[in-house]
Structure formats: C-alpha cells, structure tokens
Scaffold this motif. Structure first.
Motif, mmCIF file in Angstrom:
data_model
loop_
_atom_site.group_PDB
_atom_site.id
_atom_site.type_symbol
_atom_site.label_atom_id
_atom_site.label_comp_id
_atom_site.label_asym_id
_atom_site.label_seq_id
_atom_site.Cartn_x
_atom_site.Cartn_y
_atom_site.Cartn_z
ATOM 1 N N MET A 1 0.839 -1.199 0.000
ATOM 2 C CA MET A 1 0.000 0.000 0.000
ATOM 3 C C MET A 1 0.863 1.234 0.000
ATOM 4 O O MET A 1 1.859 1.332 0.691
ATOM 5 C CB MET A 1 -0.864 -0.015 1.258
ATOM 6 N N LYS A 2 0.488 2.183 -0.790
ATOM 7 C CA LYS A 2 1.131 3.493 -0.714
ATOM 8 C C LYS A 2 0.509 4.183 0.475
ATOM 9 O O LYS A 2 -0.692 4.461 0.473
ATOM 10 C CB LYS A 2 0.839 4.278 -1.999
ATOM 11 N N PRO A 3 1.269 4.417 1.548
ATOM 12 C CA PRO A 3 0.617 4.906 2.749
ATOM 13 C C PRO A 3 0.069 6.313 2.521
ATOM 14 O O PRO A 3 0.664 7.106 1.815
ATOM 15 C CB PRO A 3 1.731 4.923 3.787
ATOM 16 N N THR A 4 -1.064 6.584 3.088
ATOM 17 C CA THR A 4 -1.595 7.930 3.013
ATOM 18 C C THR A 4 -0.715 8.832 3.862
ATOM 19 O O THR A 4 -0.020 8.360 4.765
ATOM 20 C CB THR A 4 -3.018 7.959 3.571
ATOM 21 N N PRO A 5 -0.750 10.149 3.585
ATOM 22 C CA PRO A 5 0.075 11.058 4.366
ATOM 23 C C PRO A 5 -0.140 10.874 5.864
ATOM 24 O O PRO A 5 0.798 10.893 6.655
ATOM 25 C CB PRO A 5 -0.393 12.428 3.904
ATOM 26 N N ALA A 46 9.290 -0.566 -7.197
ATOM 27 C CA ALA A 46 9.025 -1.788 -6.431
ATOM 28 C C ALA A 46 9.519 -3.050 -7.139
ATOM 29 O O ALA A 46 9.886 -4.028 -6.493
ATOM 30 C CB ALA A 46 7.534 -1.896 -6.128
ATOM 31 N N GLY A 47 9.529 -3.017 -8.461
ATOM 32 C CA GLY A 47 10.015 -4.185 -9.210
ATOM 33 C C GLY A 47 11.463 -4.485 -8.859
ATOM 34 O O GLY A 47 11.836 -5.632 -8.593
ATOM 35 N N ASP A 208 9.140 10.327 -14.374
ATOM 36 C CA ASP A 208 7.828 9.687 -14.498
ATOM 37 C C ASP A 208 7.147 10.029 -15.823
ATOM 38 O O ASP A 208 5.941 9.925 -15.950
ATOM 39 C CB ASP A 208 6.936 10.082 -13.325
#
Ligand SMILES: Nc1ncnc2c1ncn2[C@@H]1O[C@H](COP(=O)(O)OP(=O)(O)OP(=O)(O)O)[C@@H](O)[C@H]1O
Ligand SMILES: [Mg+2]
Lengths: 389, 287, 249
Positions: A1-5, A46-47, A208
């Motif tokens: 999970m991309k943590p929320t702020p 992440a890869g 990106d």
C-alpha cells in the motif's frame, strides 16, 4: 500500500518515539550475523525492490548452505525504503541503533543510497552497495563499498559501444533527469566526442514521463545514428514503443536501468534490437552465473534474473566473505578483509577487483534483446574504458 | 507536424477526462478530485477486459461502464449526504476517496505496485503521410474521443436530459422549482461524466501502453487546470483548453526540451491566463 | 375542500418572525391577491408553499395532500408552480428552451424518454402556445438572458404554466411591465381562473390586485391583518392605515 500522508505521519512519529522495532536485535546473537537490506518494496521502483529481496535471500541461503560464516549462521532483514531518501536514512539508523545489524546492504537507487551512506559511515558500519551508480556514494567513508558499476565507467562503456561497435557518427541523447542520467551522460558525452562522434540532440526527461513522442520526434529530426537513452525500464519501454510508433530508425542504446524482465514485458515486440550496457552476462559460461540464473528463477516464481538481482546477490556474497575473512563483525577488520580480497570467483557479475575508491572493477558488457530475451552483444576489456580516471 | 499529431492524440485523453469533471462541476459545484480515481478504475477495468479479450474497443466500453458505476457510487455514497454542507466538506471527502482508490489499486489483488503493460494491437491501421506517422492506437484514441464528444454534444444540446443539465447548471434551485427531478438529472450527469473519465483512463493506458495504480496522480490536478482554463463548468471551453494544453506541452518540449517540468507548464499557463482573463479562457462574466 | 390550504404557518429567521399563524385557502378557479407592505412576508409564504423554506409550525396541503416537508421539485410536480419576484430565467437557454425544459410530466410518459429529443414538434408547439398566451412576442430562439425585464416576467409566467400546475403563485408579475403588458397579464390571469387554476397573486400594484382578485388577503408584519372581497378590504380602516393609505396616496 502506498501509505496515506496521515498513516505516513503516524508511522514516522512511531519510529521517532521508538515504538516500533524495539528489542529488535533480531538474531544478532552469538551464533548469527545479520545483514540489513534496504530496498524499494513499494513505489515506482518496487520491481527492483522485489528483485533485490529475492537475490539477497538467495545469497544468504547460499552462504548458509555452504556452512555459514565461520560456524555462525547469516540472517537477513529487509527494509522498505519506498524509493524515498529520507526513509532510507531513517531505516539505516534503525538498523544500526535498534536492530543490531552487522552489515548494511543497499538494494536501492542512488538517491536513497547517498542519503544512507554518510549515516552508515559515521556509525562506523560496513555497507556494501548493490547497483547504485552515483560516484559520491563511496566517498562517504572507508566503510562504504560498491559492487555495481560506476556511472562514470558505464558511460564510457556506452561510448565505446556506440562509437566502435555501432560506428555511430551522430548521437542523440535522451537522459532521465536525475543523478543516474546525469552521471552516465557526464562520462558518455566526452567519450563519444573524443572518438569523433557528434552529439546532434540532447534533452532530459522527467523520471515519471509517459509520453516521449515530442522528444523522440525532435531527436529524429536531427538524423542520429544512435539514440543513447539512459533511464529505467519503464522509461526504456515507453521510449522503445513510441520510437517504433513514430518510425524512428536510429539504434536505441540503453543502460543498466533497462536490464529487467519488466522492460521486455512492458515493451513487448518493440524491445527487440535494443542494446544496453549492463553487468549480468546471461550467456556466461561460468557455473556460478548459470546456477544463479536457474536458482533465481526458481526463487522468484519464474521471473528471470536481472542486473539488479545479480548485483545485490554479489553484494551479499561480498559481505559474507568480509565477515568470514575478518572472523567477526568488527568494521575495521571487515574493511581490511575487503582490501585484501582477491578471489571473486563466486560472484555473478565478473568482478575482477576493487579499485582504490572501493568500487568493483569488471569487464564492460553490452547485451541485446532478441526474441524477447537479453543476449550477449559485446564485452570491453580496455582498462582505459573499464577503470576510473 | 508530427508534434501536432502527437499533441492532438494526447489532448484527446486530457479532454475526455476534463470534460466529465467540467460537467460535474457545472451541475454540482463540487471540486471532484475523486474523478481521477474514477479514471484509474476505468483504466483497470479496461485493462482486465483487454487482457482477456484482446479488444481495445471492448476495453474502452468496459472502462466507461466501470467509470459510470464508480462515479455514481461516489455520488450516492459520499456526496449525497453532504450536498448541503459547505463546499469544502465534499472536497475533503473527494480527496479522501481519491487517495483510497490509489491505495487500493496498489494492492497486489488489484493493480499492484508495478506498471502493467497494455500494448494493444492497434485496432486501426497506422497512417503515414510523408514523414508524419500516426499509430493505429493513436488514431483509435482520437476517433474515440471525437465520437464521444459528438455524442456528448448531441446529448447536451438535443435531448431532454441535456437541457435539464444545462438548466441545473445555470440555477439548481430554479430547476427544482420548475419541476426538474434534480437528483435524477445529477445522477445521469455523473454517470455520463464518469463514463468519459473511465474511457479516458483506458485511452491513456492504451496510448502510453501501460496501466499503473498511481496513473491518476498527475491527472488529478491537471484535469482541474484544464477545467479552470476552459472557464469553470464551461464544457466546450474545456475541449479547447484540453487540446490547447496538450499541443502546447508537446510543441514546447519538442522544440525546447524540458525547460520546465511538463506538469508545471499547465499551472504556468493557468496563472498567465487567469491574470488576463480571471474567469478562464471562456468563462462568462459575473451574472 | 380547498385546493390549496395553508394552516397556521409560522416561520422564523433567527429572532425575526417572518410569518406567524398565517392561514390561506384558495379554491380551484379562484384568484386570491396577497398584498402588504415591504417585508410583510408575502414572498416567504410562497417559499413555504413551494418547499424553499421550512415553517417551524403549520401545514401546507394541496387537495388534502401534505406538501411541507417535501422537496421543491416534488411539490412542483404535484402541481404548484411559481414565479419569482426577481425574474430568474435560465439565461443561456433560449426563450423557447426555458419553457420546454419545464414542460410537465404529461409530455414525458416514460423516464427513459429523457434521453430522447427535447424539441419535438409537439413540445415546441406547446411552448410557443404558452409564450403567445402570456403575451411574449417572438423571436423565441434567442437566449433568455437577452430579454428586457418586462419580457422576463412574462417568460416566468410561461415557464410556470409549462409545468401544468393546479396552483399558480405569481410574485409581483406586473412589476416593470408597461401598460399594455399589464393588461395582457390581467387577461391571462382571468383565463387561467376560467380554466380552473387556483391563483395567488402578490402585487404592489394595488388597483390591479383588487381588480383581478375574488378575495384579498392583507399581510403585515407576518400576520394576516385583513381578509375579504376586494370591496371589503378597500373599505377596511386597519388596511388603509397599515398599507393602502401610504402606498396609494
Ligand atoms: N432567508 C431569509 N433569511 C432571513 N430573513 C429573511 C429571509 N427571507 C426573508 N427574510 C425576512 O423576512 C421578512 C419578510 O420578507 P419577505 O421577502 O417575505 O417580504 P415580502 O412581503 O415579500 O416583501 P417585499 O414586498 O419587499 O417583497 C423580511 O424582514 C425579510 O428580511
Ligand atoms: Mg417579496
């Protein structure tokens, strides 16, 4: 999970208060050495994080299977830096101060590793860096060593490949706008110019970026023979696909950042023909390399090995050798052991020695994608190319 | 010229996303950040369908349907209870929904943290005139966008709902007093706008060849720039602003490289335009 | 039973009591004029009937069916239409579309039809009929925002009628109209009454209000201070003091 702020803030607070990981001298008991690996398990890279984790595990298992380190077992702790320099810095502090890690291994990019290096050096711990290419990383201190190929060398290898093997006269450069791209081009550009080639177009693109059509068409107008495009596999995949779509005929040359099965998965057919400079020679005759490739594919559930994996694996092997030769985790002894190391036969990236700046030296290597696979293209032995200076 | 073609293709994806946002802003006056979440959900659904059928057309349809369902869910479950609250309340909720979607999408059982390739087989033949090339996929994206825009224009200007949307956008209270079932019209507006976002997600994924959990991050604000540039809630201004911004990005980068980050350009243009025309390019004077 | 029945309605805005215990009954085919000085609460009463403002007490019923507590769209569809004191068109829609968009249920038998054409010949004809009836001259294809104020008021009436109402609430429809337009409006109101509509007319033009009405209700300070036929009200002392004396001097 991309943590929320919010979650991130809470996690940072918890870390700061020492709420997590207390009593985590996990296994650095009398009979175990612990290697701490930081790598991006989440976020855009992440890869590479997963490759690093699988490879490091493989390295630790290999060392343990071969009898451990002077009678002791080797343990691995993996930390997710989420591709964030500040997180990498926090993590190495935690490794050293709370978790009792004996050797730090970097399985992360230049920015994260550069943030971690001075902290590790000041704490007087040994760090073996996998694939981060930024030259300044090893300048942080005597205890920072690198397995990967310096950008300043890889750039020259690329230059040699482009001017000699590909005999290019006109070169366009599309570089990712970060240290990785900058340091490669800083070596590549003077090298090709010294060999009589002309840089006919050059631009930087953001990490990106998704749409390379404008710069590809601009580059194409300059009629280059070769487009040198340092970046990572997601950049490379889009560049290859979009170049094909626009009918660009120049040979595209990539770098170690392209060396991933993800490149081929993402680019599909368009990957065929791309040539990259890298460290893992998949066609090597060495048993070490071939059994690494087989074991890795098994351990990763069918994902082929890549340069990142090979370098992190080697970093773990080198760390193990240092612990073995030093007979303990004393950093001064570990550094001494590395200075005297001369047998690299069980590494997978053909290391021949460490130079005075603690960077591994090896023959330069180019691979080409054919029928959806990386294959041997050329190797480079000239010391003027493959050594610093 | 090549850049013009590339800019139009990119612009098609911007417009599809922004136009739904503009419609929704027009009718509800909500800063609907979660629209970018709908875009990701659409891309994900389209990706799944593409992977199992290989058809980009089916993928776009699936993206549109998934977008409509997701958008209506956000409307009914999140916005509906807070429409009478001050406008920052739905805005905060909207940001929350967007983050939630991005986080969920990064779960391994949805999109996961890595990009997935979506190298569609071009559904149309590539065109090449002289040294200007258009890939079949780019052509498909442009034609899909054009078709959807024409459809939207027809709905807007010719049908009863279209007329109702316009009436509600002009004066919600009056529309209600004139017997228009505002709730139902808002629902169909949301469904339509969200379907366009879902289709935009699939179109962008096919155009760039990949799908990833964070693909909504940049659009979440860039679509707003387009909407504000076009004159808040002015649907046709949004079309011009979307194509204009994409063309500007493409031409500037092609001719001058990345003098500025691509995504900062949007804001610079926005600031410059707002200095000269405070209500956007096509905003109307205060009534 | 009266068509529209307002019972003991009380409205408060913070400390201000805008209406207290107001009653109003209107029958089908009846025109009731509601007069009173500025701030008397006339518009507020319309707002209560159409669901824009919730009363703290009292009920509003249409043919016995309770209206208060329902949304304004629902109330409109049940058969109550209104105009606004400050004319309020959909400015970007054409004059014709302003009416078409409000056309009543009868012209849309099925909800899915909303995705069908808006401007069918039948609907356009109906819209044109209404616009001609209220006396708004052509052209009808220009944006409503371009109309002069007087014409906007006529458009308001036309749009209200488009909803096929049983009850029509007119909030100062004659304000800003020229003499012939006022006469036209008066004829329209008379015709609507003939057709069986219940009409409530708020008017500052007292002669018009008295001429057009069957009954007159005088509101001041949120209370009904007089009620009766135009003649009775004209003769009422309190009314003259409270309102007519000053306004009509
Ligand atoms: N929404 C509101 N909030 C607070 N006060 C209000 C509101 N609406 C009306 N009022 C107040 O209620 C009182 C009655 O207002 P209303 O508009 O009903 O009067 P009116 O009889 O229509 O007057 P006019 O002839 O000027 O139109 C006024 O004092 C007005 O200021
Ligand atoms: Mg009033």
């Amino acid at each position: 999970m991309k943590p929320t702020p919010l979650i991130r803030a809470a996690a940072a607070l918890a870390l700061a208060l020492g709420l997590v990981g207390c009593g985590g001298d996990a296994g650095s008991g009398d009979d175990t050495y612990t290697i701490g690996l930081f790598t991006p398990l989440t976020g855009f890279a992440a890869g590479d994080g997963k490759s690093s984790r699988t490879a490091a595990k493989l390295g630790v298992d290999k060392l343990n299977a071969d009898g451990g380190i002077g009678g002791k077992k080797l343990a691995l702790k993996v930390y997710d830096d989420a591709s964030k320099p500040d997180q990498a810095a926090t993590l190495v502090r935690k490794m050293i101060q709370q978790d009792g890690v004996d050797v730090v291994v970097s399985g992360s990019y230049s920015a994260q590793t550069r943030a971690a290096a001075p902290i590790v050096a000041r704490a007087d711990k040994l760090m073996v860096v996998g694939y981060a290419v930024d030259p300044s990383i090893t300048e942080a201190g005597e205890s920072i060593w690198r397995v990967g190929e310096l950008a300043s060398i890889q750039g020259k290898v690329g230059g040699e490949l482009v001017t000699k093997n590909l005999a290019a006269k006109r070169v366009a450069i599309l570089q990712v706008d970060n240290d990785f791209g900058a340091s490669l081009v800083a070596a590549f550009r003077p090298y090709v110019e010294s060999k009589g080639a002309q840089v006919v177009y050059r631009t930087k693109y953001p990490l990106d970026e998704k749409d390379y059509r404008p710069i590809l068409s601009a580059a194409n107008k300059a009629r280059p023979d070769v487009i040198y495009a340092p970046g990572y596999y997601n950049n490379g995949a889009d560049i290859l696909k979009q170049a094909k779509e626009l009918g660009v005929t120049a040979q595209i040359v990539g770098v170690e950042g392209y060396d991933s099965p993800n490149l081929i998965e993402l680019a599909g057919q368009a990957a065929d023909g791309v040539i990259i400079t890298t460290e893992l020679n998949r066609d090597s005759e060495s048993d070490v390399v071939q059994s690494f490739i087989t074991d890795y594919e098994k351990a990763s559930g069918g994902r082929p090995a890549d340069a990142v994996a090979a370098e992190v694996y080697d970093a773990v092997i080198i760390a193990g050798k240092a612990l073995d030769d030093a007979g303990g985790a004393d950093t001064e002894k570990l550094v001494g052991a590395l200075e005297n190391l001369d047998d690299f036969s069980d590494t997978t990236t053909e290391i021949t020695k460490f130079d005075a700046e603690r960077n591994a030296i090896r023959p330069g290597l180019a691979q080409v994608v054919k029928n959806g696979e990386f294959q041997f293209y050329a190797s480079f032995d000239d010391p003027a190319v493959i050594e610093a200076g | 010229m090549q850049d013009l073609v590339s800019g139009i293709a990119l612009g098609s994806t911007y417009v599809l996303l922004a136009i739904g946002l503009s419609m929704i802003y027009g009718i509800l006056r909500i800063i609907h950040v979660a629209h970018a979440g709908v875009y990701v959900i659409g891309a994900w659904a389209g990706y799944l369908v593409w992977r199992s059928t290989g058809s980009l057309l089916l993928a776009v349809i699936a993206g549109a349907v998934a977008g409509a369902v997701a958008g209506v869910a956000v409307l009914q479950l999140v916005y509906r209870p807070m429409l009478d609250k001050p406008r920052y309340v739905p805005l905060i909720a909207s940001v929350g929904v967007f983050i939630l979607v991005a986080d969920l999408m990064a779960k391994p059982w949805l999109l996961g943290p890595n990009p997935h390739q979506m190298n569609v087989k071009p559904p149309l033949p590539a065109l090449r005139v002289g040294d200007i090339g258009v890939s079949g996929t780019a052509l498909f994206v442009v034609l899909t966008a054009a078709l959807l825009l024409v459809m939207l224009w027809l709905v807007f200007s010719r049908t009863q709902v279209g007329l109702r949307w316009q009436a509600i956008a002009a004066d919600r209270e009056l529309a209600g007093a004139s017997g228009i079932d505002v709730n139902r019209a808002v629902l169909s507006n949301f469904a339509f706008g969200s379907a366009l976002a879902g289709a935009a997600g699939v179109a962008y994924a096919a155009y760039t060849g990949s799908v990833f959990a964070t693909m909504g991050d940049v659009p979440s604000y860039k679509a707003f720039v387009v909407v504000v540039l076009g004159g808040l809630g002015n649907v046709w201004g949004t079309v011009v602003a979307g194509f204009g911004l994409a063309l500007l990005e493409t031409l500037l980068i092609a001719n001058f490289g990345y003098l500025l980050p691509r995504d900062a350009l949007a804001f610079i243009v926005l600031i410059l335009v707002l200095m000269v025309r405070p209500r956007g390019l096509f905003g109307r004077a205060v009534a | 039973m009266s068509r529209l029945r307002v019972r003991d309605v009380t409205v408060r805005f913070a400390s201000l009591t805008a209406l207290s215990n107001v009653r109003l009954e209107v029958d089908a085919g009846e025109v009731v004029s509601l007069v009173g000085p500025n701030g008397a609460g006339k518009t507020t009463l319309f707002n209560v009937i159409t669901g824009f403002v919730q009363p703290v007490a009292g009920t509003v019923r249409l043919d016995g069916q309770r209206l208060n507590g329902r949304g304004s769209a629902r109330i409109s569809r049940l058969g109550v239409a209104r105009t606004f004191q400050v004319a309020r068109p959909f400015p970007e829609l054409t004059v014709e579309d302003n009416v078409i968009v409000a056309l009543g249920r009868a012209s849309y038998p099925h909800p899915l039809r909303t995705f069908g054409r808006a401007r069918t010949p039948a609907r356009r004809e109906r819209a044109h009929g209404l616009l001609t009836e209220v006396g708004l001259p052509e052209p009808y294809d220009r944006p409503a925002g371009d109309l002069p104020v007087g014409h906007l008021r006529l458009l308001e009436v036309g749009r209200a009628l488009a909803t096929d109402p049983k009850v029509l609430l007119l909030d100062e429809p004659a304000a800003g109209l020229r003499e012939p337009e006022v006469a036209q409006l008066e004829r329209v109101v008379a015709r609507l009454r003939e057709r069986g509509l219940a009409v409530v007319l708020v008017e500052h033009n007292v002669p018009l209000a008295l001429r057009a009405a069957d009954r007159v209700i005088v509101l001041a300070g949120g209370e009904v201070i007089a009620e009766g036929t135009p003649d009775e009200v004209r003769a009422d002392r309190t009314v003259i003091e409270a309102y007519l004396g000053t306004a009509n001097a």
